[in-house]
Design a protein around this motif. Structure first.
Motif, PDB file in Angstrom:
ATOM      1  N   TYR A   9      21.092   9.635  14.521  1.00 40.91           N
ATOM      2  CA  TYR A   9      20.488   8.936  13.396  1.00 40.91           C
ATOM      3  C   TYR A   9      19.923   7.619  13.900  1.00 40.91           C
ATOM      4  O   TYR A   9      20.608   6.613  13.979  1.00 40.91           O
ATOM      5  CB  TYR A   9      21.527   8.728  12.290  1.00 40.91           C
ATOM      6  CG  TYR A   9      21.982  10.046  11.704  1.00 40.91           C
ATOM      7  CD1 TYR A   9      21.367  10.559  10.576  1.00 40.91           C
ATOM      8  CD2 TYR A   9      23.001  10.785  12.300  1.00 40.91           C
ATOM      9  CE1 TYR A   9      21.758  11.777  10.051  1.00 40.91           C
ATOM     10  CE2 TYR A   9      23.394  12.007  11.782  1.00 40.91           C
ATOM     11  CZ  TYR A   9      22.765  12.500  10.653  1.00 40.91           C
ATOM     12  OH  TYR A   9      23.144  13.703  10.138  1.00 40.91           O
ATOM     13  N   LYS A  10      18.643   7.649  14.223  1.00 41.98           N
ATOM     14  CA  LYS A  10      17.991   6.511  14.870  1.00 41.98           C
ATOM     15  C   LYS A  10      17.424   5.518  13.863  1.00 41.98           C
ATOM     16  O   LYS A  10      16.981   5.893  12.771  1.00 41.98           O
ATOM     17  CB  LYS A  10      16.881   7.015  15.778  1.00 41.98           C
ATOM     18  CG  LYS A  10      17.406   7.982  16.853  1.00 41.98           C
ATOM     19  CD  LYS A  10      16.479   8.104  18.009  1.00 41.98           C
ATOM     20  CE  LYS A  10      16.946   9.063  19.057  1.00 41.98           C
ATOM     21  NZ  LYS A  10      18.283   9.105  19.461  1.00 41.98           N
ATOM     22  N   VAL A  11      17.439   4.257  14.239  1.00 42.94           N
ATOM     23  CA  VAL A  11      16.883   3.174  13.417  1.00 42.94           C
ATOM     24  C   VAL A  11      15.424   3.490  13.087  1.00 42.94           C
ATOM     25  O   VAL A  11      14.666   3.959  13.934  1.00 42.94           O
ATOM     26  CB  VAL A  11      17.005   1.822  14.157  1.00 42.94           C
ATOM     27  CG1 VAL A  11      16.277   0.721  13.411  1.00 42.94           C
ATOM     28  CG2 VAL A  11      18.478   1.463  14.357  1.00 42.94           C
ATOM     29  N   GLY A  12      15.056   3.249  11.852  1.00 38.45           N
ATOM     30  CA  GLY A  12      13.688   3.473  11.391  1.00 38.45           C
ATOM     31  C   GLY A  12      13.510   4.776  10.635  1.00 38.45           C
ATOM     32  O   GLY A  12      12.529   4.961   9.934  1.00 38.45           O
ATOM     33  N   LYS A  13      14.463   5.704  10.758  1.00 41.45           N
ATOM     34  CA  LYS A  13      14.395   6.977  10.039  1.00 41.45           C
ATOM     35  C   LYS A  13      14.992   6.806   8.642  1.00 41.45           C
ATOM     36  O   LYS A  13      15.670   5.826   8.344  1.00 41.45           O
ATOM     37  CB  LYS A  13      15.160   8.068  10.796  1.00 41.45           C
ATOM     38  CG  LYS A  13      14.616   8.375  12.168  1.00 41.45           C
ATOM     39  CD  LYS A  13      13.279   9.061  12.068  1.00 41.45           C
ATOM     40  CE  LYS A  13      12.778   9.473  13.443  1.00 41.45           C
ATOM     41  NZ  LYS A  13      11.484  10.113  13.385  1.00 41.45           N
ATOM     42  N   PRO A  44      12.219  14.397   7.062  1.00 45.58           N
ATOM     43  CA  PRO A  44      11.137  14.601   8.031  1.00 45.58           C
ATOM     44  C   PRO A  44       9.977  13.641   7.784  1.00 45.58           C
ATOM     45  O   PRO A  44       9.834  13.100   6.690  1.00 45.58           O
ATOM     46  CB  PRO A  44      10.709  16.050   7.796  1.00 45.58           C
ATOM     47  CG  PRO A  44      11.336  16.482   6.536  1.00 45.58           C
ATOM     48  CD  PRO A  44      12.421  15.517   6.179  1.00 45.58           C
ATOM     49  N   ASP A  45       9.161  13.460   8.767  1.00 46.29           N
ATOM     50  CA  ASP A  45       7.981  12.606   8.642  1.00 46.29           C
ATOM     51  C   ASP A  45       7.012  13.260   7.668  1.00 46.29           C
ATOM     52  O   ASP A  45       6.534  14.374   7.896  1.00 46.29           O
ATOM     53  CB  ASP A  45       7.320  12.419  10.012  1.00 46.29           C
ATOM     54  CG  ASP A  45       6.121  11.490   9.953  1.00 46.29           C
ATOM     55  OD1 ASP A  45       5.822  10.929   8.883  1.00 46.29           O
ATOM     56  OD2 ASP A  45       5.476  11.321  11.003  1.00 46.29           O
ATOM     57  N   LEU A  46       6.725  12.585   6.573  1.00 48.35           N
ATOM     58  CA  LEU A  46       5.837  13.111   5.544  1.00 48.35           C
ATOM     59  C   LEU A  46       4.442  12.513   5.645  1.00 48.35           C
ATOM     60  O   LEU A  46       3.646  12.621   4.710  1.00 48.35           O
ATOM     61  CB  LEU A  46       6.425  12.847   4.153  1.00 48.35           C
ATOM     62  CG  LEU A  46       7.815  13.428   3.890  1.00 48.35           C
ATOM     63  CD1 LEU A  46       8.324  13.017   2.524  1.00 48.35           C
ATOM     64  CD2 LEU A  46       7.801  14.943   4.026  1.00 48.35           C
ATOM     65  N   GLY A  47       4.163  11.890   6.772  1.00 46.15           N
ATOM     66  CA  GLY A  47       2.856  11.257   6.925  1.00 46.15           C
ATOM     67  C   GLY A  47       2.715  10.134   5.918  1.00 46.15           C
ATOM     68  O   GLY A  47       3.603   9.322   5.760  1.00 46.15           O
ATOM     69  N   GLY A  48       1.629  10.121   5.210  1.00 50.63           N
ATOM     70  CA  GLY A  48       1.398   9.082   4.209  1.00 50.63           C
ATOM     71  C   GLY A  48       1.931   9.418   2.829  1.00 50.63           C
ATOM     72  O   GLY A  48       1.716   8.672   1.875  1.00 50.63           O
ATOM     73  N   LEU A  49       2.619  10.548   2.698  1.00 57.82           N
ATOM     74  CA  LEU A  49       3.130  10.959   1.395  1.00 57.82           C
ATOM     75  C   LEU A  49       4.387  10.175   1.019  1.00 57.82           C
ATOM     76  O   LEU A  49       5.114   9.695   1.881  1.00 57.82           O
ATOM     77  CB  LEU A  49       3.434  12.459   1.394  1.00 57.82           C
ATOM     78  CG  LEU A  49       2.243  13.379   1.670  1.00 57.82           C
ATOM     79  CD1 LEU A  49       2.704  14.822   1.778  1.00 57.82           C
ATOM     80  CD2 LEU A  49       1.188  13.230   0.587  1.00 57.82           C
ATOM     81  N   SER A  50       4.660  10.107  -0.260  1.00 51.49           N
ATOM     82  CA  SER A  50       5.819   9.380  -0.766  1.00 51.49           C
ATOM     83  C   SER A  50       7.133   9.990  -0.273  1.00 51.49           C
ATOM     84  O   SER A  50       7.304  11.214  -0.291  1.00 51.49           O
ATOM     85  CB  SER A  50       5.796   9.391  -2.299  1.00 51.49           C
ATOM     86  OG  SER A  50       6.993   8.865  -2.810  1.00 51.49           O
ATOM     87  N   LYS A  51       8.038   9.138   0.121  1.00 50.44           N
ATOM     88  CA  LYS A  51       9.364   9.596   0.556  1.00 50.44           C
ATOM     89  C   LYS A  51      10.134  10.260  -0.588  1.00 50.44           C
ATOM     90  O   LYS A  51      11.036  11.056  -0.350  1.00 50.44           O
ATOM     91  CB  LYS A  51      10.148   8.438   1.153  1.00 50.44           C
ATOM     92  CG  LYS A  51       9.590   8.019   2.500  1.00 50.44           C
ATOM     93  CD  LYS A  51      10.226   6.738   2.990  1.00 50.44           C
ATOM     94  CE  LYS A  51       9.601   6.239   4.257  1.00 50.44           C
ATOM     95  NZ  LYS A  51       8.157   6.150   4.263  1.00 50.44           N
ATOM     96  N   GLY A  54      11.018  13.973  -0.770  1.00 47.74           N
ATOM     97  CA  GLY A  54      12.194  14.498  -0.093  1.00 47.74           C
ATOM     98  C   GLY A  54      13.343  14.808  -1.025  1.00 47.74           C
ATOM     99  O   GLY A  54      14.266  15.537  -0.658  1.00 47.74           O
ATOM    100  N   VAL A  55      13.321  14.272  -2.226  1.00 44.20           N
ATOM    101  CA  VAL A  55      14.347  14.601  -3.222  1.00 44.20           C
ATOM    102  C   VAL A  55      13.730  15.341  -4.402  1.00 44.20           C
ATOM    103  O   VAL A  55      14.365  15.535  -5.422  1.00 44.20           O
ATOM    104  CB  VAL A  55      15.129  13.346  -3.694  1.00 44.20           C
ATOM    105  CG1 VAL A  55      15.959  12.781  -2.558  1.00 44.20           C
ATOM    106  CG2 VAL A  55      14.198  12.298  -4.266  1.00 44.20           C
ATOM    107  N   GLY A  56      12.489  15.761  -4.251  1.00 41.96           N
ATOM    108  CA  GLY A  56      11.779  16.495  -5.304  1.00 41.96           C
ATOM    109  C   GLY A  56      11.307  17.834  -4.786  1.00 41.96           C
ATOM    110  O   GLY A  56      12.094  18.685  -4.407  1.00 41.96           O
ATOM    111  N   VAL A  57      10.001  17.978  -4.713  1.00 45.64           N
ATOM    112  CA  VAL A  57       9.410  19.260  -4.335  1.00 45.64           C
ATOM    113  C   VAL A  57       9.799  19.693  -2.921  1.00 45.64           C
ATOM    114  O   VAL A  57       9.870  20.886  -2.634  1.00 45.64           O
ATOM    115  CB  VAL A  57       7.876  19.230  -4.529  1.00 45.64           C
ATOM    116  CG1 VAL A  57       7.193  18.380  -3.484  1.00 45.64           C
ATOM    117  CG2 VAL A  57       7.308  20.628  -4.553  1.00 45.64           C
ATOM    118  N   LEU A  58      10.077  18.759  -2.026  1.00 45.76           N
ATOM    119  CA  LEU A  58      10.501  19.112  -0.670  1.00 45.76           C
ATOM    120  C   LEU A  58      12.015  19.049  -0.494  1.00 45.76           C
ATOM    121  O   LEU A  58      12.532  19.275   0.599  1.00 45.76           O
ATOM    122  CB  LEU A  58       9.830  18.187   0.358  1.00 45.76           C
ATOM    123  CG  LEU A  58       8.309  18.231   0.363  1.00 45.76           C
ATOM    124  CD1 LEU A  58       7.746  17.224   1.361  1.00 45.76           C
ATOM    125  CD2 LEU A  58       7.799  19.628   0.645  1.00 45.76           C
ATOM    126  N   GLY A  59      12.728  18.759  -1.577  1.00 49.55           N
ATOM    127  CA  GLY A  59      14.180  18.658  -1.537  1.00 49.55           C
ATOM    128  C   GLY A  59      14.843  19.774  -2.323  1.00 49.55           C
ATOM    129  O   GLY A  59      14.335  20.898  -2.394  1.00 49.55           O
TER     130      GLY A  59
END
Length: 177
Positions: A9-13, A44-51, A54-59
């Motif tokens: 678990y690296k800093v910045g993630k 995961p890196d979602l590019g410019g998409l909202s984080k 990760g708890v919605g459509v990708l979660g």
């Protein structure tokens, strides 16, 4: 992650886990001390998409809709799909996936505003407010030849299950269910 003693678990993630929506928390990913004893994972890196994806459509909601619907219902073009909780996080995705798969989609939601949204914005073929429309009548109107898949995504109760079950089993009589 602003500080970490764990090399995985690296800093910045960013991480996702069942400990609520927070800007900061202290967590040991190897300890089962989160609310639902679920695995913590790196977003995961979602590019410019909202984080928040990760708890919605990708979660969880997206995975439940995608795998629950496609693997259990195995929809085919032209089939009739009924979705309860159709305006919620999971139900709205199930309906959209069903439309992509070429199905006729009938949704049930708990307000006229939600019904309007799933019909106009999401493209459901039919939608009903289960609080104001008799479920059996709604199914007779919208699925006169029966229902092929019922994605039960709510706690509407026995009447909903009973009504949809009758519509699924096109040969059943009331006394057989």
């Amino acid at each position: 992650i602003v500080e970490s003693k764990n090399t995985e678990y690296k800093v910045g993630k960013y991480i996702v886990g069942s400990f609520g929506w927070r800007t900061k928390t202290i967590v040991n990913p190897s300890a089962a001390d989160n609310i639902f004893n679920s695995k913590i994972y790196i977003l995961p890196d979602l590019g410019g998409l909202s984080k928040s994806l990760g708890v919605g459509v990708l979660g969880m909601p997206g995975n439940t809709a995608y795998f629950g619907f496609l693997e259990l219902c195995q929809p085919q073009p032209g089939e009739v799909v009924v979705v309860t909780g159709a305006a919620g996080a999971v139900g709205s995705l199930v309906g959209q996936i069903a439309k992509i798969k070429g199905c006729k989609v009938i949704g049930f939601a708990g307000s006229d505003e939600k019904v309007k949204w799933i019909k106009k914005e999401l493209g459901f073929d039919a939608a009903f407010n289960y609080k104001t429309k008799d479920v059996t009548e709604a199914l007779k109107e919208s699925a006169p030849d029966g229902v092929d898949c019922y994605f039960d995504n709510s706690r509407f109760g026995d009447l909903m299950v009973y009504s949809v079950t009758l519509a699924i089993d096109k040969t059943a009589n009331d006394d057989e269910i």
